[in-house]
Design a protein around this motif. Structure first.
Motif, short mmCIF file in Angstrom:
data_model
loop_
_atom_site.label_atom_id
_atom_site.label_comp_id
_atom_site.label_asym_id
_atom_site.label_seq_id
_atom_site.Cartn_x
_atom_site.Cartn_y
_atom_site.Cartn_z
N TYR A 24 -17.51 40.06 4.96
CA TYR A 24 -18.47 40.92 4.18
C TYR A 24 -19.55 39.91 3.69
O TYR A 24 -20.78 40.55 3.11
CB TYR A 24 -17.84 41.34 3.00
CG TYR A 24 -16.58 42.39 3.62
CD1 TYR A 24 -16.96 43.68 3.62
CD2 TYR A 24 -15.50 42.02 3.43
CE1 TYR A 24 -16.22 44.59 4.20
CE2 TYR A 24 -14.55 43.02 3.95
CZ TYR A 24 -14.84 44.11 4.09
OH TYR A 24 -13.95 45.26 4.76
N GLY A 25 -19.84 38.61 4.12
CA GLY A 25 -21.04 37.75 4.05
C GLY A 25 -21.99 38.18 5.03
O GLY A 25 -22.94 37.71 4.84
N SER A 107 -10.98 43.71 2.39
CA SER A 107 -12.34 43.82 1.38
C SER A 107 -11.89 43.70 -0.04
O SER A 107 -12.49 43.17 -0.81
CB SER A 107 -12.89 45.19 1.62
OG SER A 107 -12.02 46.30 1.22
N ALA A 108 -10.74 44.16 -0.26
CA ALA A 108 -10.10 43.93 -1.60
C ALA A 108 -10.01 42.59 -2.21
O ALA A 108 -10.28 41.96 -3.24
CB ALA A 108 -8.89 44.85 -2.00
N ALA A 109 -9.59 41.58 -1.12
CA ALA A 109 -9.33 40.13 -1.15
C ALA A 109 -10.84 39.66 -1.37
O ALA A 109 -11.03 38.44 -2.14
CB ALA A 109 -8.47 39.35 -0.14
N PHE A 111 -13.56 40.98 -2.49
CA PHE A 111 -14.10 41.60 -3.76
C PHE A 111 -13.27 41.52 -5.13
O PHE A 111 -12.62 42.67 -4.97
CB PHE A 111 -14.98 42.81 -3.61
CG PHE A 111 -16.22 42.58 -2.47
CD1 PHE A 111 -17.13 42.10 -2.56
CD2 PHE A 111 -15.61 43.18 -1.05
CE1 PHE A 111 -18.14 41.95 -1.51
CE2 PHE A 111 -16.62 43.09 -0.04
CZ PHE A 111 -17.71 42.42 -0.13
N LEU A 112 -13.26 40.74 -5.89
CA LEU A 112 -12.29 40.56 -6.72
C LEU A 112 -12.57 41.63 -8.11
O LEU A 112 -11.37 41.71 -8.76
CB LEU A 112 -11.99 39.08 -7.29
CG LEU A 112 -11.82 38.17 -6.16
CD1 LEU A 112 -11.79 36.84 -6.87
CD2 LEU A 112 -10.50 38.68 -5.47
N SER A 113 -13.55 42.09 -8.22
CA SER A 113 -13.86 42.80 -9.30
C SER A 113 -13.21 44.29 -8.97
O SER A 113 -13.40 44.76 -8.06
CB SER A 113 -15.46 43.11 -9.40
OG SER A 113 -15.72 44.36 -10.38
N ALA A 114 -12.59 44.69 -9.94
CA ALA A 114 -11.71 46.21 -9.87
C ALA A 114 -12.81 47.22 -9.75
O ALA A 114 -12.39 48.24 -9.20
CB ALA A 114 -10.71 46.46 -10.97
N HIS A 116 -15.62 47.14 -8.01
CA HIS A 116 -16.22 47.18 -6.65
C HIS A 116 -15.78 48.38 -5.70
O HIS A 116 -14.37 48.69 -5.97
CB HIS A 116 -15.96 45.80 -5.77
CG HIS A 116 -16.94 45.74 -4.73
ND1 HIS A 116 -16.61 46.37 -3.48
CD2 HIS A 116 -17.91 44.99 -4.56
CE1 HIS A 116 -17.44 46.16 -2.71
NE2 HIS A 116 -18.32 45.17 -3.16
N PRO A 117 -16.40 48.88 -4.89
CA PRO A 117 -16.00 50.14 -3.87
C PRO A 117 -14.85 49.83 -3.16
O PRO A 117 -13.99 50.68 -2.73
CB PRO A 117 -17.42 50.55 -3.30
CG PRO A 117 -18.44 49.95 -4.14
CD PRO A 117 -18.11 48.63 -4.87
N ALA A 118 -14.56 48.43 -2.66
CA ALA A 118 -13.71 48.00 -1.99
C ALA A 118 -12.22 48.10 -2.68
O ALA A 118 -11.41 48.75 -1.96
CB ALA A 118 -13.87 46.59 -1.58
N HIS A 119 -12.08 47.77 -3.92
CA HIS A 119 -11.12 48.24 -4.61
C HIS A 119 -10.59 49.59 -4.95
O HIS A 119 -9.62 50.23 -4.59
CB HIS A 119 -11.04 47.61 -6.00
CG HIS A 119 -10.73 46.04 -6.07
ND1 HIS A 119 -9.39 45.51 -6.25
CD2 HIS A 119 -11.50 45.04 -5.78
CE1 HIS A 119 -9.60 44.48 -6.19
NE2 HIS A 119 -10.78 43.88 -5.82
N HIS A 120 -11.59 50.25 -4.90
CA HIS A 120 -11.63 51.73 -5.08
C HIS A 120 -11.13 52.41 -3.67
O HIS A 120 -10.11 53.34 -3.79
CB HIS A 120 -12.92 52.54 -5.43
CG HIS A 120 -12.82 54.05 -5.47
ND1 HIS A 120 -12.09 54.61 -6.52
CD2 HIS A 120 -13.27 54.92 -4.61
CE1 HIS A 120 -12.11 56.14 -6.05
NE2 HIS A 120 -12.98 56.26 -5.21
N ALA A 121 -11.71 51.98 -2.81
CA ALA A 121 -11.05 52.53 -1.51
C ALA A 121 -9.88 52.26 -1.30
O ALA A 121 -8.97 53.07 -0.69
CB ALA A 121 -12.01 51.83 -0.21
N LEU A 122 -9.36 50.86 -1.38
CA LEU A 122 -7.96 50.43 -1.30
C LEU A 122 -7.16 51.30 -2.21
O LEU A 122 -5.72 51.87 -1.70
CB LEU A 122 -7.75 49.01 -1.50
CG LEU A 122 -6.56 48.48 -1.28
CD1 LEU A 122 -5.86 48.85 0.28
CD2 LEU A 122 -6.38 47.01 -1.27
#
Length: 191
Positions: A24-25, A107-109, A111-114, A116-122
């Motif tokens: 994701y960089g 992605s969840a790994a 972006f550690l912030s809950a 972040h859209p990555a956490h929402h998607a997972l």
């Protein structure tokens, strides 16, 4: 601008390929170059790189469920086969030397912030899988469908993680065997 356009579709495809292969960089410049669009085009469709990431992940999730729904339909009338379908699909797709893990888990790994859209998607993906596993476990006459669904989700997620070091598909086949054993166990361990 429309939610679908050739430029938007190219951006999503390019972003998904680059995020999956390189992480994701990856810069927006690299995405626009791969998609063959100008940088302002990104921001005409997405407010930020994080929104682009969230949209890529949501799209990947929808593609998985479309494929899974088609497989479940092919197995209509056979509850056990339907319950094992996610593992069979993973086993079929995993003998892949280019496998870099599940794009959602990765992605969840990253972006550690809950928030972040990555956490929402997972989280959305896992909630849908949990609900589906419970529905399928009920159809297969599992003693405790909710408990079995949680256990199957752990197996399912484990296959995707294990695939990082063993992309032969063995993990999915082993998870399938474990899922069958759990279904036929006297009573899955409850919480």
């Amino acid at each position: 601008m429309s939610r679908t356009s050739p430029a938007r579709d190219r951006l999503l495809k390019a972003a998904r390929e680059l995020f999956y292969a390189d992480g994701y960089g990856v810069s927006i410049d690299a995405v626009t170059e791969r998609a063959n669009v100008a940088k302002p085009t990104v921001y005409a469709h997405f407010k930020s790189k994080d929104e682009l990431i969230g949209t890529v992940l949501t799209s990947a999730c929808e593609e998985w469920f479309t494929e899974l729904d088609a497989e479940l339909e092919r197995r209509d009338g056979d509850p056990l086969a339907q319950l094992l379908a996610p593992f069979d699909l993973l086993a079929a797709s995993l003998p892949d030397p280019a496998y870099h893990g599940c794009i959602l888990v990765n992605s969840a790994a990253a972006f550690l912030s809950a928030d972040h859209p990555a956490h929402h998607a997972l989280a959305t993906h896992d909630q849908r899988m949990l609900a589906l596993f419970e529905q399928l476990a009920t159809r297969a006459d599992a003693a405790e469908p909710a408990a079995l669904a949680r256990q199957l989700l752990v197996l399912y997620d484990g296959v995707k993680a294990r695939g990082l070091v063993d992309n032969t598909g063995d993990a999915a086949r082993d998870a399938r065997t474990a899922a069958t054993a759990l279904l036929h166990a006297p009573s899955p361990l409850a919480r």
